[in-house]
Design an enzyme around this catalytic site. Structure first.
Site, PDB file in Angstrom:
ATOM      1  N   TYR A  78       1.062  -1.376  -0.073  1.00  0.00           N
ATOM      2  CA  TYR A  78      -0.048   0.117  -0.049  1.00  0.00           C
ATOM      3  C   TYR A  78       0.976   1.324  -0.011  1.00  0.00           C
ATOM      4  CZ  TYR A  78       0.991   0.887   4.929  1.00  0.00           C
ATOM      5  OH  TYR A  78       1.432   1.122   6.263  1.00  0.00           O
ATOM      6  N   LYS A 114       6.652  -1.581   1.972  1.00  0.00           N
ATOM      7  CA  LYS A 114       5.165  -1.073   2.657  1.00  0.00           C
ATOM      8  C   LYS A 114       4.170  -2.169   2.354  1.00  0.00           C
ATOM      9  CE  LYS A 114       3.193   3.321   3.363  1.00  0.00           C
ATOM     10  NZ  LYS A 114       3.223   3.312   4.560  1.00  0.00           N
ATOM     11  N   GLU A 143      12.317   2.584  14.586  1.00  0.00           N
ATOM     12  CA  GLU A 143      11.286   3.638  14.364  1.00  0.00           C
ATOM     13  C   GLU A 143       9.916   3.591  15.240  1.00  0.00           C
ATOM     14  OE1 GLU A 143       9.919   3.082  10.171  1.00  0.00           O
ATOM     15  OE2 GLU A 143       9.761   1.075  10.262  1.00  0.00           O
ATOM     16  N   LEU A 154      10.952   1.482   7.575  1.00  0.00           N
ATOM     17  CA  LEU A 154      10.240   2.045   6.223  1.00  0.00           C
ATOM     18  C   LEU A 154      11.005   3.286   5.815  1.00  0.00           C
ATOM     19  CD1 LEU A 154       7.751   1.245   4.503  1.00  0.00           C
ATOM     20  CD2 LEU A 154       6.946   3.592   5.386  1.00  0.00           C
TER      21      LEU A 154
END
Ligand code: PDD
Length: 283
Positions: A33, A145, A177, A201
């Protein structure tokens, strides 16, 4: 207002949009996505978002249309829904086949989906939030992702239940993260963020904030930050397409920047807002 979505070449009301129960996105989370912010009808950093979309697709070996196709879909999505500030959501799965098998057939048609939701855009300095340090229990391809987000969801849920805005994730003693955002720390005037490898990411806002910091003459180091050094942080902030630059005032019981938005963070918030105006041609 009812939302019109794009599904496999058709424009339909959101509640009419249906996919097969055999879709591999449903059965295996076999898909990717992308989320693109839109300010005053103009997509922000679209080229970068579409480049990441293509990278995710090629990592999964899913054949899907190219960037010009998605550009046209996004334009029509904006036109049909008339939202000024919005988040565009794109999802591509490997497609549907009646025999459930880990190994997909060769001739699947990918499922192509795009939707849009209103974005409560802000132009002020956001209030600092609190985060909680958790082990990063995700897989080792966080650079893709993927819609396979179970670990992220569990971590976010646990953090929220404990009263925190976001989990701050650590793997082997290094900060990676958040569950849905990138990490930045400031120590002695230098900005640190985790390097772009398989453990994070590669955030589009992360790259953008690095550029903005460098334009402001600030030093950025893309190197891992140790959990044992968190107490030395002068400032901490998170970035994502929806949060933009989000100051953090506390990690569990540890207060950062007196619980306020630190000066470099504030400078970057201002620069981010200015770049939204410039890149989206907002007067
Ligand atoms: N989340 N890291 C993770 C794990 C994320 O899920 C996201 C984005 C980011 C920031 O990426 P970007 O700056 O490109 O938005 C970092 C999106 C917004 C989401 O899942 O909805």
């Amino acid at each position: 207002m009812p939302i019109t979505v794009f599904l496999n070449g058709q424009w339909i009301a959101a509640e009419q949009a249906k996919i097969s129960v055999f879709d591999r996105g449903f059965l295996f989370a076999d898909g990717i996505y992308e989320v693109v912010p839109v300010y005053q009808q103009r997509p922000f950093l679209l080229v970068e978002h579409l480049a990441r979309l293509q990278r995710s697709l090629s990592a999964l070996q899913i054949n899907a249309p190219d960037n010009s196709f998605w550009q046209a879909v996004i334009s029509e999505l904006l036109e049909r829904n008339g939202l000024a500030d919005a988040l565009v959501y794109i999802q591509v799965t490997r497609g549907a086949e009646a025999n459930r098998s880990h190994l997909a057939g060769a001739d699947l048609q990918p499922t192509l989906f795009a939707s849009i939701s209103p974005l409560p855009v802000h132009w002020h300095q956001p209030k600092p939030v609190a985060v909680t340090l958790f082990d990063d229990i995700r897989w080792l391809r966080c650079d893709i992702k993927s819609t396979s987000l179970l670990a992220n969801i569990m971590l976010k849920q646990q953090a929220h239940q404990a009263g925190y805005s976001e989990p701050l994730l650590q793997r082997d003693g290094w900060i990676t993260e958040g569950a849905s955002c990138n990490f930045f720390g400031v120590r002695n005037g230098i900005i640190y963020t985790a390097p772009k490898d398989h453990l994070i990411l590669p955030g589009i806002s992360r790259d953008h904030v690095i550029q903005l910091a460098q334009q402001l003459g600030l030093e950025v180091r893309e190197q891992a930050f140790a959990v044992t050094d968190l107490a030395e942080l002068d400032e901490l902030f998170l970035t994502s397409s929806s949060r933009e630059v989000q100051p953090v005032g506390r990690i569990d019981d540890m207060i950062i920047a007196d619980g306020q938005c630190g000066p470099l963070t504030a400078q970057l918030v201002t620069a981010y807002h200015a770049s939204k105006r410039t890149l989206c041609e907002i007067s």
